[in-house]
Write a protein that holds these residues in place. Sequence first.
Motif, PDB file in Angstrom:
ATOM      1  N   LEU A 153       0.820  -1.211   0.000  1.00 42.09           N
ATOM      2  CA  LEU A 153       0.000   0.000   0.000  1.00 42.09           C
ATOM      3  C   LEU A 153       0.853   1.261   0.000  1.00 42.09           C
ATOM      4  N   TRP A 154       2.023   1.210   0.622  1.00 41.28           N
ATOM      5  CA  TRP A 154       2.929   2.367   0.581  1.00 41.28           C
ATOM      6  C   TRP A 154       3.358   2.639  -0.866  1.00 41.28           C
ATOM      7  N   LEU A 155       3.601   1.565  -1.613  1.00 45.04           N
ATOM      8  CA  LEU A 155       3.949   1.730  -3.022  1.00 45.04           C
ATOM      9  C   LEU A 155       2.780   2.340  -3.789  1.00 45.04           C
ATOM     10  N   ALA A 156       1.572   1.888  -3.472  1.00 48.60           N
ATOM     11  CA  ALA A 156       0.366   2.455  -4.099  1.00 48.60           C
ATOM     12  C   ALA A 156       0.242   3.946  -3.789  1.00 48.60           C
ATOM     13  N   LYS A 157       0.555   4.324  -2.561  1.00 48.89           N
ATOM     14  CA  LYS A 157       0.480   5.737  -2.180  1.00 48.89           C
ATOM     15  C   LYS A 157       1.453   6.583  -2.989  1.00 48.89           C
ATOM     16  N   TRP A 158       2.601   6.020  -3.292  1.00 47.54           N
ATOM     17  CA  TRP A 158       3.563   6.759  -4.106  1.00 47.54           C
ATOM     18  C   TRP A 158       3.023   6.986  -5.508  1.00 47.54           C
ATOM     19  N   TYR A 159       2.443   5.945  -6.102  1.00 48.65           N
ATOM     20  CA  TYR A 159       1.858   6.097  -7.433  1.00 48.65           C
ATOM     21  C   TYR A 159       0.724   7.118  -7.419  1.00 48.65           C
ATOM     22  N   ILE A 160      -0.041   7.135  -6.356  1.00 43.34           N
ATOM     23  CA  ILE A 160      -1.129   8.111  -6.227  1.00 43.34           C
ATOM     24  C   ILE A 160      -0.567   9.524  -6.107  1.00 43.34           C
ATOM     25  N   ALA A 161       0.427   9.684  -5.248  1.00 43.56           N
ATOM     26  CA  ALA A 161       0.984  11.013  -4.983  1.00 43.56           C
ATOM     27  C   ALA A 161       1.611  11.642  -6.214  1.00 43.56           C
ATOM     28  N   LYS A 162       2.229  10.834  -7.069  1.00 40.93           N
ATOM     29  CA  LYS A 162       2.934  11.402  -8.218  1.00 40.93           C
ATOM     30  C   LYS A 162       2.090  11.433  -9.489  1.00 40.93           C
ATOM     31  N   ALA A 163       0.855  10.951  -9.422  1.00 35.54           N
ATOM     32  CA  ALA A 163       0.001  10.891 -10.609  1.00 35.54           C
ATOM     33  C   ALA A 163      -0.314  12.295 -11.146  1.00 35.54           C
ATOM     34  N   LYS A 164      -0.168  12.448 -12.450  1.00 37.15           N
ATOM     35  CA  LYS A 164      -0.468  13.718 -13.113  1.00 37.15           C
ATOM     36  C   LYS A 164      -1.705  13.605 -14.009  1.00 37.15           C
ATOM     37  N   GLU A 165      -2.045  12.376 -14.401  1.00 33.81           N
ATOM     38  CA  GLU A 165      -3.210  12.106 -15.233  1.00 33.81           C
ATOM     39  C   GLU A 165      -3.951  10.898 -14.663  1.00 33.81           C
ATOM     40  N   ILE A 166      -5.209  10.726 -15.106  1.00 37.94           N
ATOM     41  CA  ILE A 166      -6.017   9.614 -14.616  1.00 37.94           C
ATOM     42  C   ILE A 166      -5.344   8.270 -14.871  1.00 37.94           C
ATOM     43  N   LYS A 167      -4.723   8.142 -16.043  1.00 36.26           N
ATOM     44  CA  LYS A 167      -4.088   6.862 -16.382  1.00 36.26           C
ATOM     45  C   LYS A 167      -2.934   6.521 -15.441  1.00 36.26           C
ATOM     46  N   ASP A 168      -2.363   7.548 -14.800  1.00 31.33           N
ATOM     47  CA  ASP A 168      -1.249   7.323 -13.866  1.00 31.33           C
ATOM     48  C   ASP A 168      -1.700   6.605 -12.601  1.00 31.33           C
ATOM     49  N   LEU A 169      -3.014   6.540 -12.379  1.00 33.77           N
ATOM     50  CA  LEU A 169      -3.555   5.886 -11.183  1.00 33.77           C
ATOM     51  C   LEU A 169      -3.776   4.394 -11.386  1.00 33.77           C
ATOM     52  N   GLU A 170      -3.575   3.911 -12.600  1.00 34.44           N
ATOM     53  CA  GLU A 170      -3.862   2.499 -12.895  1.00 34.44           C
ATOM     54  C   GLU A 170      -3.027   1.552 -12.040  1.00 34.44           C
ATOM     55  N   LYS A 171      -1.741   1.854 -11.908  1.00 34.82           N
ATOM     56  CA  LYS A 171      -0.870   0.982 -11.109  1.00 34.82           C
ATOM     57  C   LYS A 171      -1.287   0.982  -9.643  1.00 34.82           C
ATOM     58  N   ALA A 172      -1.657   2.141  -9.138  1.00 30.52           N
ATOM     59  CA  ALA A 172      -2.111   2.222  -7.749  1.00 30.52           C
ATOM     60  C   ALA A 172      -3.342   1.356  -7.539  1.00 30.52           C
ATOM     61  N   LEU A 173      -4.270   1.388  -8.492  1.00 36.34           N
ATOM     62  CA  LEU A 173      -5.482   0.576  -8.379  1.00 36.34           C
ATOM     63  C   LEU A 173      -5.151  -0.912  -8.429  1.00 36.34           C
ATOM     64  N   GLU A 174      -4.185  -1.286  -9.238  1.00 39.13           N
ATOM     65  CA  GLU A 174      -3.741  -2.685  -9.281  1.00 39.13           C
ATOM     66  C   GLU A 174      -3.251  -3.144  -7.908  1.00 39.13           C
ATOM     67  N   LEU A 175      -2.472  -2.289  -7.261  1.00 37.83           N
ATOM     68  CA  LEU A 175      -1.922  -2.636  -5.950  1.00 37.83           C
ATOM     69  C   LEU A 175      -3.017  -2.688  -4.888  1.00 37.83           C
ATOM     70  N   ILE A 176      -3.960  -1.772  -4.957  1.00 36.30           N
ATOM     71  CA  ILE A 176      -5.102  -1.783  -4.030  1.00 36.30           C
ATOM     72  C   ILE A 176      -5.891  -3.073  -4.197  1.00 36.30           C
ATOM     73  N   ASN A 177      -6.138  -3.459  -5.451  1.00 35.27           N
ATOM     74  CA  ASN A 177      -6.884  -4.694  -5.716  1.00 35.27           C
ATOM     75  C   ASN A 177      -6.109  -5.920  -5.258  1.00 35.27           C
ATOM     76  N   TRP A 178      -4.781  -5.857  -5.369  1.00 35.08           N
ATOM     77  CA  TRP A 178      -3.964  -6.987  -4.888  1.00 35.08           C
ATOM     78  C   TRP A 178      -4.175  -7.184  -3.394  1.00 35.08           C
ATOM     79  N   VAL A 179      -4.186  -6.091  -2.658  1.00 34.04           N
ATOM     80  CA  VAL A 179      -4.396  -6.177  -1.212  1.00 34.04           C
ATOM     81  C   VAL A 179      -5.775  -6.754  -0.902  1.00 34.04           C
ATOM     82  N   ALA A 180      -6.790  -6.281  -1.621  1.00 34.02           N
ATOM     83  CA  ALA A 180      -8.146  -6.789  -1.412  1.00 34.02           C
ATOM     84  C   ALA A 180      -8.223  -8.282  -1.748  1.00 34.02           C
ATOM     85  N   ASP A 181      -7.574  -8.688  -2.836  1.00 34.19           N
ATOM     86  CA  ASP A 181      -7.607 -10.092  -3.263  1.00 34.19           C
ATOM     87  C   ASP A 181      -6.873 -11.008  -2.295  1.00 34.19           C
TER      88      ASP A 181
END
Length: 230
Positions: A153-181
């Motif tokens: 989740l810390w890695l996901a937070k980094w991807y969220i923090a540095k995102a400049k466009e909507i597509k930049d959030l895709e990796k963060a969502l992958e990591l969030i879903n990994w945690v949920a799964d």
Amino acid sequence: MPVESYDLWEERRGIFTFTASAVYRGLLSGEKLSRLVGDKETYKTCILRYSKLKKAILKELYDNERGIFLRGINYKNHNIKNKSLDRTVDSSVYGIFEFNLLPADEPRVIRTMRNLEQKLWVPETGGLARYENDFYYRQEGRTKSNPWLICTLWLAKWYIAKAKEIKDLEKALELINWVADNSLETGIMPEQIDSLTGEPLSVAPLTWSHAEFVDTIIRYQEKKKALYEN
């Protein structure tokens, strides 16, 4: 720099990037609070302290040779001229951006986080390990340390923090879903999972895992909304 203390994992003593960054953030908060209540003396002290601390962190806890932040340092006999470097790759160095010492898209932070992802990612199951050669709950004969939910989740937070466009959030969502799964069917989140089988290990539920998950989801939603509005 702060004096030596135990690290985030309660395993070793030293002066750590995570701890020093947390102290820095505390001084920033102290500045804001003292300004609100009109405490001029504390206000000036906080500004002076965090300014000096930031310079010290960037000088002492940054590995110029590798271009990334160190896990920590130790001063032999408390002599600043006689220090040893702890170059172990440790997910806790995410604190360098988490506590606002440097922005998430700053080159030194990018190199540090990329290095974490490269060195600590567990390919068999996914997820990020705590640090290199972590033997806690690691099965005998395994070469990979177990992935932790909070570190992922810390890695996901980094991807969220540095995102400049909507597509930049895709990796963060992958990591969030990994945690949920990798949570139990009940929604209970463990501390870590087995690096080969993916089975939950250690404490479950772990409040820390749940808290980081909620915080990450909130940040994701806020950043997504802000990017849409822009």
